[in-house]
Design an enzyme around this catalytic site. Structure first.
Site, mmCIF file in Angstrom:
data_model
loop_
_atom_site.group_PDB
_atom_site.id
_atom_site.type_symbol
_atom_site.label_atom_id
_atom_site.label_comp_id
_atom_site.label_asym_id
_atom_site.label_seq_id
_atom_site.Cartn_x
_atom_site.Cartn_y
_atom_site.Cartn_z
ATOM 1 N N ASN A 6 0.863 -1.179 0.000
ATOM 2 C CA ASN A 6 0.000 0.000 0.000
ATOM 3 C C ASN A 6 0.903 1.234 0.000
ATOM 4 O O ASN A 6 1.496 1.573 1.024
ATOM 5 C CB ASN A 6 -0.875 -0.051 1.265
ATOM 6 C CG ASN A 6 -1.718 1.184 1.456
ATOM 7 O OD1 ASN A 6 -1.793 2.044 0.586
ATOM 8 N ND2 ASN A 6 -2.365 1.270 2.617
ATOM 9 N N TRP A 7 1.000 1.867 -1.151
ATOM 10 C CA TRP A 7 1.944 2.993 -1.293
ATOM 11 C C TRP A 7 1.423 4.272 -0.645
ATOM 12 O O TRP A 7 2.139 5.265 -0.548
ATOM 13 C CB TRP A 7 2.275 3.240 -2.774
ATOM 14 C CG TRP A 7 3.035 2.118 -3.436
ATOM 15 C CD1 TRP A 7 3.412 0.921 -2.870
ATOM 16 C CD2 TRP A 7 3.509 2.069 -4.797
ATOM 17 N NE1 TRP A 7 4.082 0.141 -3.788
ATOM 18 C CE2 TRP A 7 4.159 0.817 -4.976
ATOM 19 C CE3 TRP A 7 3.452 2.947 -5.882
ATOM 20 C CZ2 TRP A 7 4.740 0.441 -6.197
ATOM 21 C CZ3 TRP A 7 4.026 2.571 -7.085
ATOM 22 C CH2 TRP A 7 4.671 1.339 -7.237
ATOM 23 N N LYS A 8 0.165 4.282 -0.265
ATOM 24 C CA LYS A 8 -0.452 5.456 0.380
ATOM 25 C C LYS A 8 -0.213 6.724 -0.452
ATOM 26 O O LYS A 8 -0.167 6.630 -1.682
ATOM 27 C CB LYS A 8 0.048 5.585 1.825
ATOM 28 C CG LYS A 8 -0.180 4.287 2.610
ATOM 29 C CD LYS A 8 -0.004 4.428 4.099
ATOM 30 C CE LYS A 8 -0.252 3.079 4.762
ATOM 31 N NZ LYS A 8 -0.130 3.136 6.208
ATOM 32 N N HIS A 91 -9.553 1.052 5.050
ATOM 33 C CA HIS A 91 -8.280 1.260 5.749
ATOM 34 C C HIS A 91 -8.501 2.210 6.926
ATOM 35 O O HIS A 91 -9.300 3.156 6.827
ATOM 36 C CB HIS A 91 -7.239 1.843 4.788
ATOM 37 C CG HIS A 91 -5.856 1.798 5.361
ATOM 38 N ND1 HIS A 91 -5.428 2.701 6.292
ATOM 39 C CD2 HIS A 91 -4.839 0.928 5.178
ATOM 40 C CE1 HIS A 91 -4.184 2.402 6.650
ATOM 41 N NE2 HIS A 91 -3.802 1.334 5.985
ATOM 42 N N GLU A 93 -6.836 4.561 8.018
ATOM 43 C CA GLU A 93 -6.565 5.971 7.716
ATOM 44 C C GLU A 93 -7.764 6.621 7.031
ATOM 45 O O GLU A 93 -8.014 7.816 7.202
ATOM 46 C CB GLU A 93 -5.279 6.096 6.873
ATOM 47 C CG GLU A 93 -4.055 5.825 7.748
ATOM 48 C CD GLU A 93 -2.851 5.257 7.029
ATOM 49 O OE1 GLU A 93 -2.793 5.313 5.794
ATOM 50 O OE2 GLU A 93 -1.963 4.722 7.728
ATOM 51 N N GLU A 161 -5.279 -5.191 10.655
ATOM 52 C CA GLU A 161 -4.283 -4.153 10.883
ATOM 53 C C GLU A 161 -4.595 -3.438 12.195
ATOM 54 O O GLU A 161 -5.432 -2.508 12.214
ATOM 55 C CB GLU A 161 -4.309 -3.126 9.744
ATOM 56 C CG GLU A 161 -3.991 -3.715 8.388
ATOM 57 C CD GLU A 161 -3.435 -2.649 7.439
ATOM 58 O OE1 GLU A 161 -2.371 -2.886 6.874
ATOM 59 O OE2 GLU A 161 -4.067 -1.591 7.288
ATOM 60 N N GLY A 167 2.467 2.099 10.836
ATOM 61 C CA GLY A 167 3.416 3.195 10.680
ATOM 62 C C GLY A 167 4.113 3.597 11.958
ATOM 63 O O GLY A 167 4.758 4.639 12.018
ATOM 64 N N SER A 205 3.485 -2.195 10.310
ATOM 65 C CA SER A 205 4.941 -2.183 10.491
ATOM 66 C C SER A 205 5.625 -3.500 10.091
ATOM 67 O O SER A 205 6.616 -3.878 10.700
ATOM 68 C CB SER A 205 5.305 -1.789 11.923
ATOM 69 O OG SER A 205 4.790 -0.497 12.225
ATOM 70 N N GLY A 226 2.820 -1.125 4.314
ATOM 71 C CA GLY A 226 2.820 0.286 3.972
ATOM 72 C C GLY A 226 4.243 0.769 3.726
ATOM 73 O O GLY A 226 4.806 0.608 2.645
ATOM 74 N N GLY A 227 4.851 1.339 4.757
ATOM 75 C CA GLY A 227 6.174 1.961 4.637
ATOM 76 C C GLY A 227 7.208 1.119 3.895
ATOM 77 O O GLY A 227 7.920 1.617 3.005
#
Ligand code: PGA
Length: 245
Positions: A6-8, A91, A93, A161, A167, A205, A226-227
């Site tokens: 997930n490149w966000k 998600h 976010e 998640e 993150g 993470s 993600g990251g």
């Protein structure tokens, strides 16, 4: 196994192309199913790069509406048209930044189904909910409210998640992941038998260095990353760990 990146809201179109190309070049033979979820504005450019590869691409969100007066939104038909085969829905976010309710998320899962897209439904508790012993009930109520009772063309994958692990560098313990994933599997068997065998991904993470531990937990069918999906070496390291699991 299913590994999703997930490149966000990161990067330029040039960077998206470089990252996608590095993944196409570096994906080993026998890799698990691999998907990337670039920012919507980069989907067309990324699709040009991955289209002849085993990697598939999805959107990070979709509208539940078919079309019309929904400024800034993207329909599932638009995503499919640009080459997306899946979409992340619910998600945390989006729940936080855009106030998305379980009801709105159910509409998005149904929309994805109608377009034959694979939905990656995210569920997970906040730190407060975990500390007050409500993690499992929160996740069960999200599953109950966000999953349709019947399924048609598109597939549905669940991503657990924990919000406090996204993150933050904090990863749930193997015991906590095993307990939650086993609960989700049992819940699906009891309440949504049509998708009882679907992948249950862990997200929060995940990095190459901790991926082997995560994949060793019960009922973990992959990761939503993600990251660590923003650097090809890190993401390929997670794919390598999945191949050894
Ligand atoms: P993270 O994000 O790997 O950066 O924690 C995971 C996610 O939000 O999907």
């Amino acid at each position: 196994m299913f590994i999703a990146g997930n490149w966000k809201m990161n990067g330029t179109v040039a960077q998206a192309r470089v990252l996608a190309q590095a993944l196409v070049n570096g994906l080993p033979d026998g890799a698990p199913a691999t998907a990337i979820f670039p920012p919507a504005i980069h989907l067309a450019a990324v699709h040009d790069i991955i289209k002849d590869s085993p990697i598939f691409m999805g959107g990070q969100d979709c509208s539940s509406a078919e079309n019309g007066a929904h400024t800034g939104d993207l329909s599932v038909a638009m995503l499919a048209d640009i080459g997306a085969r899946g979409v992340i829905v619910g998600h945390s976010e989006r729940r936080t930044d855009h106030g998305e309710s379980n009801e709105a998320i159910l509409g998005k899962v149904k929309a994805a189904q109608s377009a034959g897209l694979g939905a990656v439904l995210c569920v997970g508790e906040t730190l407060d909910e975990r500390q007050s012993g409500r993690a499992e009930t929160v996740v069960q109520s999200q599953l109950a409210a966000c999953l349709p009772t019947t399924f048609d063309s598109g597939s549905v994958v669940i991503a657990y998640e924990p919000v406090w692990a996204i993150g933050t560098g904090m990863v749930a313990t193997v015991q906590d992941i095993s307990a939650m994933h086993s609960m989700i599997r049992q819940w699906l068997q009891a309440h949504r038998p049509e998708i009882a065998d679907t992948f249950i991904l862990y997200g929060g993470s995940v990095k190459a260095a901790n991926a082997a531990d995560v994949f060793g937990a019960d009922e973990v069918g992959g990761a939503l990353v993600g990251g660590a999906s923003l650097k090809s070496d890190d993401f390929l390291g997670i794919i390598a760990a999945a191949m050894k699991a």
